[in-house]
Each structure stands twice: as C-alpha cells, then as structure tokens.
Design a protein around this motif. Structure first.
Motif, mmCIF file in Angstrom:
data_model
loop_
_atom_site.group_PDB
_atom_site.id
_atom_site.type_symbol
_atom_site.label_atom_id
_atom_site.label_comp_id
_atom_site.label_asym_id
_atom_site.label_seq_id
_atom_site.Cartn_x
_atom_site.Cartn_y
_atom_site.Cartn_z
ATOM 1 N N UNK A 144 35.666 38.481 39.920
ATOM 2 C CA UNK A 144 37.135 37.882 40.440
ATOM 3 C C UNK A 144 38.200 38.665 40.259
ATOM 4 N N UNK A 145 38.691 39.336 39.115
ATOM 5 C CA UNK A 145 40.087 39.983 39.273
ATOM 6 C C UNK A 145 39.760 41.200 38.747
ATOM 7 N N UNK A 146 38.703 41.705 38.103
ATOM 8 C CA UNK A 146 38.303 43.095 37.405
ATOM 9 C C UNK A 146 37.169 43.515 38.000
ATOM 10 N N UNK A 147 37.125 43.994 38.946
ATOM 11 C CA UNK A 147 35.812 44.613 39.532
ATOM 12 C C UNK A 147 35.262 45.695 38.497
ATOM 13 N N UNK A 148 34.040 45.825 38.467
ATOM 14 C CA UNK A 148 33.561 46.757 37.496
ATOM 15 C C UNK A 148 32.475 47.698 38.006
ATOM 16 N N UNK A 149 32.890 49.093 38.191
ATOM 17 C CA UNK A 149 31.791 49.928 38.571
ATOM 18 C C UNK A 149 30.440 50.057 38.057
ATOM 19 N N UNK A 150 29.418 50.086 38.808
ATOM 20 C CA UNK A 150 28.055 49.775 38.409
ATOM 21 C C UNK A 150 27.721 48.380 38.394
ATOM 22 N N UNK A 151 28.330 47.301 38.779
ATOM 23 C CA UNK A 151 28.014 46.001 38.550
ATOM 24 C C UNK A 151 28.150 45.379 40.050
ATOM 25 N N UNK A 152 27.702 45.963 41.165
ATOM 26 C CA UNK A 152 27.659 45.395 42.401
ATOM 27 C C UNK A 152 26.977 43.789 42.233
ATOM 28 N N UNK A 153 25.716 44.132 41.796
ATOM 29 C CA UNK A 153 24.909 42.971 41.804
ATOM 30 C C UNK A 153 25.402 41.716 40.809
ATOM 31 N N UNK A 154 25.978 42.130 39.738
ATOM 32 C CA UNK A 154 26.382 41.080 38.898
ATOM 33 C C UNK A 154 27.845 40.596 39.330
ATOM 34 N N UNK A 155 28.776 41.472 39.903
ATOM 35 C CA UNK A 155 29.918 41.050 40.501
ATOM 36 C C UNK A 155 29.801 40.252 41.581
ATOM 37 N N UNK A 201 34.783 29.158 34.291
ATOM 38 C CA UNK A 201 35.364 29.994 33.368
ATOM 39 C C UNK A 201 34.983 31.255 33.629
ATOM 40 N N UNK A 202 35.726 32.299 33.494
ATOM 41 C CA UNK A 202 35.391 33.767 33.389
ATOM 42 C C UNK A 202 35.772 34.273 32.063
ATOM 43 N N UNK A 236 37.818 21.976 40.367
ATOM 44 C CA UNK A 236 37.794 22.941 41.384
ATOM 45 C C UNK A 236 38.655 24.167 40.791
ATOM 46 N N UNK A 237 38.629 24.155 39.106
ATOM 47 C CA UNK A 237 39.717 25.213 38.491
ATOM 48 C C UNK A 237 38.525 26.443 38.232
ATOM 49 N N UNK A 238 39.095 27.545 38.218
ATOM 50 C CA UNK A 238 38.281 28.780 37.619
ATOM 51 C C UNK A 238 39.308 29.453 36.689
ATOM 52 N N UNK A 239 39.084 29.384 35.504
ATOM 53 C CA UNK A 239 39.868 29.748 34.435
ATOM 54 C C UNK A 239 39.363 31.177 33.570
ATOM 55 N N UNK A 240 40.116 32.340 33.706
ATOM 56 C CA UNK A 240 39.779 33.528 32.633
ATOM 57 C C UNK A 240 40.214 33.049 31.221
ATOM 58 N N UNK A 296 44.636 30.547 34.445
ATOM 59 C CA UNK A 296 44.104 29.889 35.964
ATOM 60 C C UNK A 296 43.708 31.149 36.879
ATOM 61 N N UNK A 297 42.684 31.168 37.644
ATOM 62 C CA UNK A 297 42.777 32.215 38.732
ATOM 63 C C UNK A 297 42.603 31.402 39.889
ATOM 64 N N UNK A 298 43.074 32.271 40.935
ATOM 65 C CA UNK A 298 43.180 31.642 42.130
ATOM 66 C C UNK A 298 42.433 32.647 43.009
#
Length: 288
Positions: free
Chosen positions: A160-171, A198-199, A250-254, A262-264
């Motif tokens: 969602x808000x913090x892409x992590x190198x090495x995790x293209x499959x997971x992300x 949740x995240x 319909x909410x996603x929360x970190x 709340x994430x958008x």
C-alpha cells in the motif's frame, strides 16, 4: 465477552499476529476455528502442532476453539475450513484472513515458483475463504435469516504505502488484497456482511526474516515499557471491526503499536487535457 457465541475463523492463527487474533477473539467469547497448515516461513512443510497449541491455550482459559490444518491457498481447503465452522460450531459470523508466507527475491532473479507460491497463499488464500464464506452468507440471507457478519483481510504496508524492494510478489498480493476488500465490501453489503482490511506492522517470524527489517523488530524492549512491535497490538482493531455493532466497511487501516491510520487508494492528481489527438512531442513537453 463482546463476541459471546459468535463463530470466527482465523487463518494463519498458529503463530504471530494470527495467534493473537485467535486468543483475543476467544477471550471476547467467540468460538474460534484456528486454521494453520503449520508450514515454514516460505510455506513449505506442514505441522498440526501450532494450530493445536493455540486451541489448547484457548481451552485452558475456558474458551471454545477447534483446530484446522487445511490449506486455504487451495479452493477445496478454503471450502473445508468454512464447512468445519458450520458443521462443528453451528455457523459462521466472522472471517479473519491472515495466512501468509514470504519468498523474497528481486524481480530480475525471481523464479516462477517464488511468484506463484506467494500469490497463492496471500491473494488466493484470501479469495478462497472469502468466496466460500460469502456463498454461505448469501444462502442464509436468501433463506430469510438475518446476517450480521464481518470479514477482516490482511494487507500490508508493502502493498500500500511503503513498497519494499525484494517483495514484488508479496507487495502485489497485498495490494490485490486491499482491492479485493473494497470490491467485496461493495458486493456483500446487500447480504449483511461488512468487509475491511488492516495493514499491520509487528514483530513476527516473517518480519524478523525480512532483509533490512529484522534488526529493527528484534530490538529488546525493557520490561514494563510499551512494546510498539508486539503483535498483540494489532488484534483489538480486528476485534472491533468484527463486532456486530461496528458499522465500518470498505476501510483499510494501517496499524502498528499505538497508531492506526486510515489508508486511501489511488486518487487523481494533476490532469492534462487536449482538444485533439495526443502527440508524442506534446506529451514530452507536458509530462516530461
């Protein structure tokens, strides 16, 4: 005991965040199906011990729980865990999708199996239980029985808000879970089902194994101080989202430690327009 008598499935509940979910749901009175195949971080192997250990913990304080070791990354396994809840506990009110694995690799070096395994456990492992639970709730609603059910999915900062190198499959899987949550919330509201996600950020065997993050999560917290990375910090939000009086959908929360955000999703930014067909040179001038 806010969830007295309600039936909950928690996938990936043998360890880490899922274990904390199962324990708290049981302490709040829910009857819990503790699902965990008992595999390693990368999803290989199986062991009935982790799920059964959590069941025994719950029974020790007077709660109700049963173990399930079906593989929710398969359609049949997902159907089996839902059916076990219905057959042995009398129904299904709450679905917590939490199961996950890691097979980190940079895109250039990732093989097909590393991609497929992570997508299967995370994304299909959410879609399968959600499908079979939704079919049950739809049938209940069509039969004239009132449904007040809840689903909480597990996305990630990596998707969602913090892409992590090495995790293209997971992300990619976790981003898909966030999107799945929004679509499911829209579809299932008519049957009396709310869907949120949740995240979470917490200390688990997966985060401890993530390159560049393990040292952060492994730092010792002095006794008596607040442990911001404890997985137990995640579960109260999940229990609230699953409560029959909660109206959120319909909410996603970190969620991490003492912070919930709340994430958008994707939103529109600057717009350029043309009164005729685009030219490549015009795009070069206006977009860069």
């Amino acid at each position: 005991m806010n969830l007295q008598g309600r039936v909950a499935i928690v996938t990936g509940a043998g360890r880490g965040i899922g274990r904390e979910h199962a324990l708290l749901f049981a302490r709040e009175g829910a009857h819990v199906v503790v699902n965990d195949i008992g595999g390693a971080n990368d999803g290989t192997g199986s062991d009935a011990g982790p799920a059964q250990d959590v069941v025994e913990e719950i029974r020790a304080f007077g709660g109700t729980a049963i173990a399930n070791t079906d593989n929710v990354a398969t359609w049949d396994g997902a159907a089996a865990v839902v059916q076990q809840a219905i057959d042995e506990l009398g129904g299904l009110d709450i679905l917590i999708n939490n199961a996950g694995i890691l097979r980190d690799a940079f895109i250039a070096g990732m093989d097909e199996q590393q991609w497929d395994a992570v997508i299967a456990v995370h994304l299909k492992g959410h879609a399968g239980p959600l499908h079979h639970a939704a079919a049950y709730w739809k049938a209940e609603s069509k039969a004239g029985r009132t449904v007040n059910a809840a689903v909480v999915n597990t996305s990630s900062a990596s998707g969602t808000f913090m892409p992590n190198a090495g995790q293209s499959n997971y992300g990619a899987a976790k981003a898909g879970i966030a999107a799945l949550t929004l679509v499911a919330a829209d579809e299932l509201e008519r049957y009396g089902v709310r869907v949120n996600a949740i995240a979470p950020i917490a200390r688990t065997r997966l985060t401890l194994a993530t390159p560049g993050m393990g040292a952060i999560f492994a730092e010792e917290v002095p006794e008596g101080e607040f442990d911001a990375f404890s997985p137990a910090n995640i579960s109260p939000l999940v229990v609230r989202l699953a409560h029959p009086e909660c109206k959120l959908t319909g909410k996603v929360y970190a969620v991490q430690g003492g912070a919930i955000t709340e994430l958008h999703g994707w939103s529109g930014g600057a717009t350029i327009e043309s009164e005729g067909p685009w030219t490549i040179s015009d795009l070069a001038n206006r977009l860069g």
